[in-house]
Scaffold this motif. Structure first.
Motif, mmCIF file in Angstrom:
data_model
loop_
_atom_site.group_PDB
_atom_site.id
_atom_site.type_symbol
_atom_site.label_atom_id
_atom_site.label_comp_id
_atom_site.label_asym_id
_atom_site.label_seq_id
_atom_site.Cartn_x
_atom_site.Cartn_y
_atom_site.Cartn_z
ATOM 1 N N ALA A 169 65.956 19.556 67.907
ATOM 2 C CA ALA A 169 67.116 20.389 67.566
ATOM 3 C C ALA A 169 66.864 21.858 67.868
ATOM 4 N N ASP A 170 65.619 22.309 67.773
ATOM 5 C CA ASP A 170 65.293 23.699 68.096
ATOM 6 C C ASP A 170 65.539 23.980 69.577
ATOM 7 N N GLY A 265 66.711 32.924 66.910
ATOM 8 C CA GLY A 265 66.879 33.870 65.815
ATOM 9 C C GLY A 265 66.422 33.372 64.464
ATOM 10 N N ARG A 266 65.505 32.425 64.475
ATOM 11 C CA ARG A 266 64.946 31.893 63.217
ATOM 12 C C ARG A 266 63.607 31.244 63.549
ATOM 13 N N PRO A 267 62.763 31.013 62.532
ATOM 14 C CA PRO A 267 61.516 30.288 62.789
ATOM 15 C C PRO A 267 61.815 28.870 63.269
ATOM 16 N N THR A 268 60.929 28.344 64.084
ATOM 17 C CA THR A 268 61.085 26.955 64.497
ATOM 18 C C THR A 268 60.830 26.025 63.304
ATOM 19 N N THR A 269 61.348 24.809 63.400
ATOM 20 C CA THR A 269 61.243 23.846 62.312
ATOM 21 C C THR A 269 59.778 23.511 62.030
ATOM 22 N N ALA A 270 59.390 23.581 60.769
ATOM 23 C CA ALA A 270 58.003 23.325 60.388
ATOM 24 C C ALA A 270 57.655 21.857 60.560
#
Length: 279
Positions: A169-170, A265-270
């Motif tokens: 999804a990222d 514009g956000r951290p990638t999924t952990a």
């Protein structure tokens, strides 16, 4: 502006369209698929078969930007992509966004060759384009979770190689952002997770969330391929997967540039969240 997405019924294509619908009016989005009747995203759909090059230019009429999601047919990709690029040029498509492979120009992975060839075709076409060099999908490894739980171990041949694998999804979100915005043409993005992990890290996270002790067992390339064949995979695919793991052990799937999180514009999924979703 009208944008189109190839492979619209595939896993990446569906996610890209879902994100695009939050960035653009649905009337500006066209889904391209071999079986357009399977498009269930609520946007317009057109038939688009990489293996029917004579039909592609008509399907691309009126398209301003095209997301060319690389074909899943390894060995046929270059020819299929060449047909799409030629059709895009004939139809007057203004920009192509292509999903390539992380560090394709220097990657030791067997997958790299067709991506490098496609990047060269894009350069020769004269069509403005953006290269999204996607790193490994974390789901490529979390797909092994059911077998790991069944057998009590996660197996592979990646050793202690660090894998900058992000959630699918990222990558889909990055593609949607580039399609919806101007100013990306001519750029090549190396896309990967903010934080790299090893298969031992994946096994430890799986153990934590499942409440079971699931160790990572590192095998030789030959033994891992044999285990995959025993699990029912074809010989060629088993050999390829084992080879990709060896590439990972050599750093082929590692990147710390954080260009993916910068784009979305956000951290990638952990990793913990990817494992939770898989479970």
């Amino acid at each position: 502006m009208t944008v189109a997405i190839t492979g619209a019924t595939g896993q990446l294509g569906r996610l890209a369209i879902a994100k695009l619908k939050t960035l653009l009016p649905e009337t500006e989005i066209v889904a391209l698929a071999r079986s357009p009747e399977k498009v269930d995203s609520g946007v317009a759909a057109r038939a688009f078969d990489y293996d029917r090059p004579e039909t592609l230019a008509a399907a691309l009429q009126g398209i301003d930007r095209l997301l060319l999601i690389s074909s899943s047919e390894v060995g046929k990709r270059t020819a299929q992509h060449e047909a799409v690029i030629a059709a895009a040029k004939a139809a007057g498509v203004g920009e192509i966004v292509y999903t390539s492979l992380l560090h394709a120009d220097r990657s030791p992975l067997s997958l790299a060759g067709e991506h490098v060839e496609t990047e060269a075709l894009l350069a020769a076409s004269g069509i403005p384009h953006v290269i999204l060099r996607n790193g490994w999908y974390a789901e490529n490894y979390t797909g092994a979770i059911p077998a790991a739980l069944q057998h009590g171990a996660l197996i592979g041949a990646a050793g202690a190689g660090r894998i900058s694998g992000a959630a699918r999804a990222d990558y889909a979100e990055a593609a949607a952002v580039v399609l919806a915005e101007s100013g990306h043409a001519g750029k090549t993005y190396e896309l990967a997770a903010d934080t790299a992990w090893t298969l031992a890290d994946l096994a430890a996270e799986l153990s934590r969330q499942s409440g079971r002790e699931i160790p990572y067992v590192n095998l030789s390339e030959t033994d891992y391929a044999a285990a995959l064949v025993k699990a029912g995979l074809p010989d060629w695919l088993s050999a390829a997967i084992a080879g990709w793991d060896v590439g990972a052990s050599q750093g082929a799937l590692y990147d710390d540039g954080k260009q993916l999180s910068a784009l979305i514009g956000r951290p990638t999924t952990a990793l913990a969240d990817v494992v939770r979703a898989a479970l």
